[in-house]
Design an enzyme around this catalytic site. Sequence first.
Site, PDB file in Angstrom:
ATOM      1  N   ASP A 160      -0.438  -6.365   0.247  1.00 49.46           N
ATOM      2  CA  ASP A 160      -0.701  -6.775  -1.131  1.00 49.46           C
ATOM      3  C   ASP A 160       0.635  -7.097  -1.795  1.00 49.46           C
ATOM      4  OD1 ASP A 160      -1.972  -6.909  -3.894  1.00 49.46           O
ATOM      5  OD2 ASP A 160      -3.654  -6.202  -2.704  1.00 49.46           O
ATOM      6  N   HIS A 233      -2.170 -12.159  -3.995  1.00 50.77           N
ATOM      7  CA  HIS A 233      -1.817 -10.783  -3.623  1.00 50.77           C
ATOM      8  C   HIS A 233      -0.838 -10.765  -2.457  1.00 50.77           C
ATOM      9  CE1 HIS A 233      -4.628  -8.723  -6.326  1.00 50.77           C
ATOM     10  NE2 HIS A 233      -5.504  -9.663  -6.038  1.00 50.77           N
ATOM     11  N   GLU A 296      -8.880 -13.711  -6.183  1.00 48.28           N
ATOM     12  CA  GLU A 296      -7.923 -13.522  -7.269  1.00 48.28           C
ATOM     13  C   GLU A 296      -6.574 -14.197  -6.995  1.00 48.28           C
ATOM     14  OE1 GLU A 296      -9.483  -9.388  -9.243  1.00 48.28           O
ATOM     15  OE2 GLU A 296      -7.945  -9.255  -7.705  1.00 48.28           O
TER      16      GLU A 296
END
Length: 516
Positions: A160, A233, A296
């Site tokens: 991440d 991420h 995202e």
Amino acid sequence: MTSLIPHPAAVRRHPGTLRVTGPVPVAAAPEAEGVADWLAQVPGFTRAVVPNAPVRLALDDRLAPEAYRLTVDERGVEITGGATAGVFYGAQTLRQLMPDGASGQTVSLPYLEVADAPRFGWRGAMLDVARHFMPKEFVLRFIDLLALHKLNVLHLHLTDDQGWRLEIPRYPRLTEIGAWRAATLIGHARQTPRRYDGVRHGGYYTQQDIREIVTYAATRFVTVVPEIEGPGHSQAAIAAYPQLGNTRRQLDVWTDWGISEHVLDISETTLEFYREVLDEVMALFPGNYLHLGGDECPTGQWRANPAVTARVAELGLPDERALLGWHVGQLARHVTARGRRPVFWYDTDTDTALRVPNAIAMPWRGDGAARAAHQDGHDVVLASHEHLYLDYYQSQDRDTEPLAIGGYTPLERVYEFDADQPAGALGAQCQLWTEYMPRPQDVERMAFPRLCAFSETVWSTPPRHSYASFRGRLKSHLARLAAAGVTYQPLDAVPAPRTAPQPPLKEVATDAHSPG
């Protein structure tokens, strides 16, 4: 018997009891020797030297592979599974019937017959080791806790913005640089001004660590699913190799929570980098699944990058937002070509509707996303944030609750999760995102007892027992967890069962927590 969690499909009591003195000898047919070896490591059991031992393990291929029958009568305990997995789950049921650490004790077991089989094939938990690194020893312990509850998938979120946790020898800077951040946020991400602890945090799993984890999990019939996140991420990877980013600037591993604006460049060079990484990942994890993230992803850097704008036009895509699905699709095809099934986070707010045969969608925004993913033609593993995000608060008493990302997911809400939406789902999994869980004991307290409730939703065939029944059995089960040293939310801190319909909860996480 009343404390069995998850509750078996059918239990029939008979008059009489079997008295056994621990450690209880266990004998096994040749195909079940591995399960006998495992059970002999559990306090209260030992391997038998004769075939007519008090506990006998065998196979019956007329049963489904994960199904089992358990019989206790005057002849002893007989566990028969459709395959070794079924024998193992029957042994876990026997383990719950016995008091913990029964060595030297005489135990009375009621005569009974149990016929049992799981509701779903995918019964999982996601452990985020990227936000806070969790030592290998805890991962092994967590696998044992999953297996105790008849869960069979451990999804490891390995990368991440805040850390890269897997050794990749071809690209050593991923762990030399990407596995370490300079500090960690103090308090909640919504608090201002932001403060940091100034303590270097990090760690990673060597390839030997992963082999040990995978082998350990396999003996407990748990499949380990690795996740390599992208194209969002990904700041830890970009910090290690700036050429993967859009600005080519040297970045630090991110010290904030949330969603970094720094995302992967959508170039063939970057894709080839990740294909080579995924090849090394697949060599380490022999399971059938590889998670590619895919949610995202801010598009600001793509819009500002002329090379990306040209790429969008070249590919005939409508705009930069479509690059998210395109990028994940490219890697999904690579994974599929090597005989694995790609998995990705499915979010109706972004264009991740991949047209990749064999891809598995994990919708996390609720029933609407699950139905949309199913209509898109994907197999679905349910991951609803409303019921299955175990990083949300367990009660509304914030004075006693440890800090969490937000939201409210009490034990009852987990238990009432409807895993039939949509029909035909492969199963479900709960998520433990660790921004606010820096230590293993923090993970355990957020997981339990909610993981116990989840195990019953995915194992027990409807109609399940009532929540009140489950809560009654849970009291004895928590004593079992306490004996194993598990940290859990005390039951007296968990709201009692509702006696009347309640209004919808108004509080939700204001930053709709990312699976990623």
